[in-house]
Design an enzyme around this catalytic site. Structure first.
Site, PDB file in Angstrom:
ATOM      1  N   GLY A  24       0.826  -1.218   0.000  1.00 60.69           N
ATOM      2  CA  GLY A  24       0.000   0.000   0.000  1.00 60.69           C
ATOM      3  C   GLY A  24       0.853   1.258   0.000  1.00 60.69           C
ATOM      4  N   ALA A  25       2.079   1.166  -0.538  1.00 63.59           N
ATOM      5  CA  ALA A  25       3.039   2.274  -0.437  1.00 63.59           C
ATOM      6  C   ALA A  25       2.720   3.462  -1.332  1.00 63.59           C
ATOM      7  CB  ALA A  25       4.457   1.777  -0.747  1.00 63.59           C
TER       8      ALA A  25
ATOM      9  N   GLY B 252      -0.277   4.777  -1.235  1.00 64.98           N
ATOM     10  CA  GLY B 252      -1.332   5.483  -0.495  1.00 64.98           C
ATOM     11  C   GLY B 252      -0.729   6.588   0.357  1.00 64.98           C
TER      12      GLY B 252
ATOM     13  N   LEU C 286      -0.707   7.201   3.776  1.00 64.31           N
ATOM     14  CA  LEU C 286       0.110   6.757   4.914  1.00 64.31           C
ATOM     15  C   LEU C 286       1.190   5.775   4.463  1.00 64.31           C
ATOM     16  CD1 LEU C 286       0.659   6.689   7.963  1.00 64.31           C
ATOM     17  CD2 LEU C 286      -1.064   4.893   8.142  1.00 64.31           C
ATOM     18  N   GLY C 287       0.824   4.878   3.547  1.00 70.17           N
ATOM     19  CA  GLY C 287       1.769   3.853   3.084  1.00 70.17           C
ATOM     20  C   GLY C 287       3.046   4.445   2.519  1.00 70.17           C
TER      21      GLY C 287
ATOM     22  N   LYS D  58       5.465   8.702  -6.902  1.00 68.60           N
ATOM     23  CA  LYS D  58       5.810   8.182  -5.564  1.00 68.60           C
ATOM     24  C   LYS D  58       6.747   6.980  -5.680  1.00 68.60           C
ATOM     25  CE  LYS D  58       1.726   9.605  -2.901  1.00 68.60           C
ATOM     26  NZ  LYS D  58       0.513   9.146  -2.198  1.00 68.60           N
TER      27      LYS D  58
ATOM     28  N   LYS E 168     -11.434  -5.011  11.168  1.00 69.63           N
ATOM     29  CA  LYS E 168     -10.072  -4.910  11.712  1.00 69.63           C
ATOM     30  C   LYS E 168      -9.890  -5.883  12.882  1.00 69.63           C
ATOM     31  CE  LYS E 168      -9.438  -0.088  10.335  1.00 69.63           C
ATOM     32  NZ  LYS E 168      -8.951   1.229  10.743  1.00 69.63           N
TER      33      LYS E 168
ATOM     34  N   ARG F 160      -7.254  -9.091  13.477  1.00 69.98           N
ATOM     35  CA  ARG F 160      -6.474  -9.314  14.713  1.00 69.98           C
ATOM     36  C   ARG F 160      -6.625 -10.762  15.194  1.00 69.98           C
ATOM     37  NH1 ARG F 160      -6.709  -4.438  19.209  1.00 69.98           N
ATOM     38  NH2 ARG F 160      -5.644  -2.851  17.953  1.00 69.98           N
TER      39      ARG F 160
END
Length: 309
Positions: free
Chosen positions: A12-13, A15, A17-18, A49, A134, A138
């Site tokens: 997800g780099a 994105g 945050l990614g 990016k 989420k 976990r």
């Protein structure tokens, strides 16, 4: 001799945050690998990016969460996997978890969370499964015995804060301001770059192994009344406060169709129910980032509001 830095794979780099996660992984001298789907090369912003990351030393690997073979190839080259994908796609990590389990080489998995703690949330009946997805991830990670760190950074500063928590506005108000609940419940905002820095600090840290890394930086934990006060001091004028009580907010949430009501649901969760701050951090299952990493410089809410003047 300095400890050898783990090899890190970021999913997800491209994105928001990614990208910062990959940048900080490189900045903190981790050999960094980035999983890139073919379609990214058709998007000029994503290409920019990826070029920047590649120029800084990242290794680009073609693949995606839907392509199990590509995941196997990528995962076997690293020791840490960090996933940063949109929350609605959280369950897409299930194949990745299986691949990590079968690889046997991953010392730390950081699944895609980067929000409030899904195990502490008090709105599970009204969030359209935002947090239950989420939480499901976990439970799967834990059941497979995969070493993990969960990042509970609460709100990212690019969300709600640019409008001073005013749904529908793009910039902070200069005359009237809505205050939800009694205005005294505190929420937490952390800038994306800072979330990334704290996250990368944790990947080789035994103190965060199988724990939640909470971010509650001093100067970033504010109630709505405090936010309004800081903003008033910056613009040099008092705003007219319109208090929106809990029952009124719940009616507005009901009357507004999904997904347009999600902002109000998150406001209800944090500024009325206190989902970021109602509990103390239990040291057997969590730790607070600024206490573990006091040298990480971060942007405070007051500094961020300065940029909106």
């Amino acid at each position: 001799m300095e400890e050898k830095k783990s090899k890190v794979l970021v999913i997800g780099a491209t994105g928001n945050l990614g990208y910062h996660l990959a940048q900080f992984s490189l900045k903190f001298s981790h050999p960094t690998f980035v999983l890139v789907r073919d379609s990214a090369f058709n998007d000029p912003l994503k290409v920019q990016k990826l070029q920047a990351l590649s120029n800084s030393g990242a290794t680009l690997i073609k693949g995606s969460l839907e392509d199990e073979k590509s995941l196997v190839e990528a995962v076997k080259q690293v020791e840490v996997v960090i996933c940063s994908i949109p929350s609605k796609h959280a369950l897409d990590q299930r194949v990745l978890i299986r691949v990590i389990k079968e690889s046997g080489c991953i010392k730390r998995f950081i699944p895609s969370e980067f929000g409030a703690d899904p195990d502490r949330i008090q709105i599970s009946d009204m969030d359209y499964n935002f947090y239950s997805r989420k939480a499901e991830i976990r439970r799967l990670v834990e059941a497979e015995g995969i070493p993990y760190t969960y990042i509970s950074c609460n709100f990212l500063m690019s969300y709600l804060l640019p409008s001073l928590v005013q749904p529908g506005l793009k910039t902070p108000p200069r005359d009237k301001v809505s205050v939800f609940g009694d205005g005294n419940v505190k929420a937490v905002f952390v800038k994306e770059q800072d979330v990334a820095a704290f996250t990368i600090c944790s990947v080789d840290d035994p103190r965060t192994l199988n724990k939640v890394l909470y971010l509650r930086p001093p100067g970033n934990v504010y109630s709505m009344n405090e936010l309004v006060e800081v903003w008033e001091s910056k613009i040099g004028k008092k705003l007219e406060k319109i208090y929106v009580p809990e029952d009124e907010l719940l009616i507005k949430i009901k009357e507004t169709p999904y997904p347009d009501n999600m902002q109000m649901i998150f406001i209800y969760s944090t500024f009325v129910k206190g989902d970021h701050t109602y509990f103390d951090i239990d040291s057997s299952r969590g730790a607070e980032g600024t206490q573990l990493y006091p040298n990480v410089k971060y942007t405070t809410i007051s500094e961020f509001l300065e940029t909106l003047l």
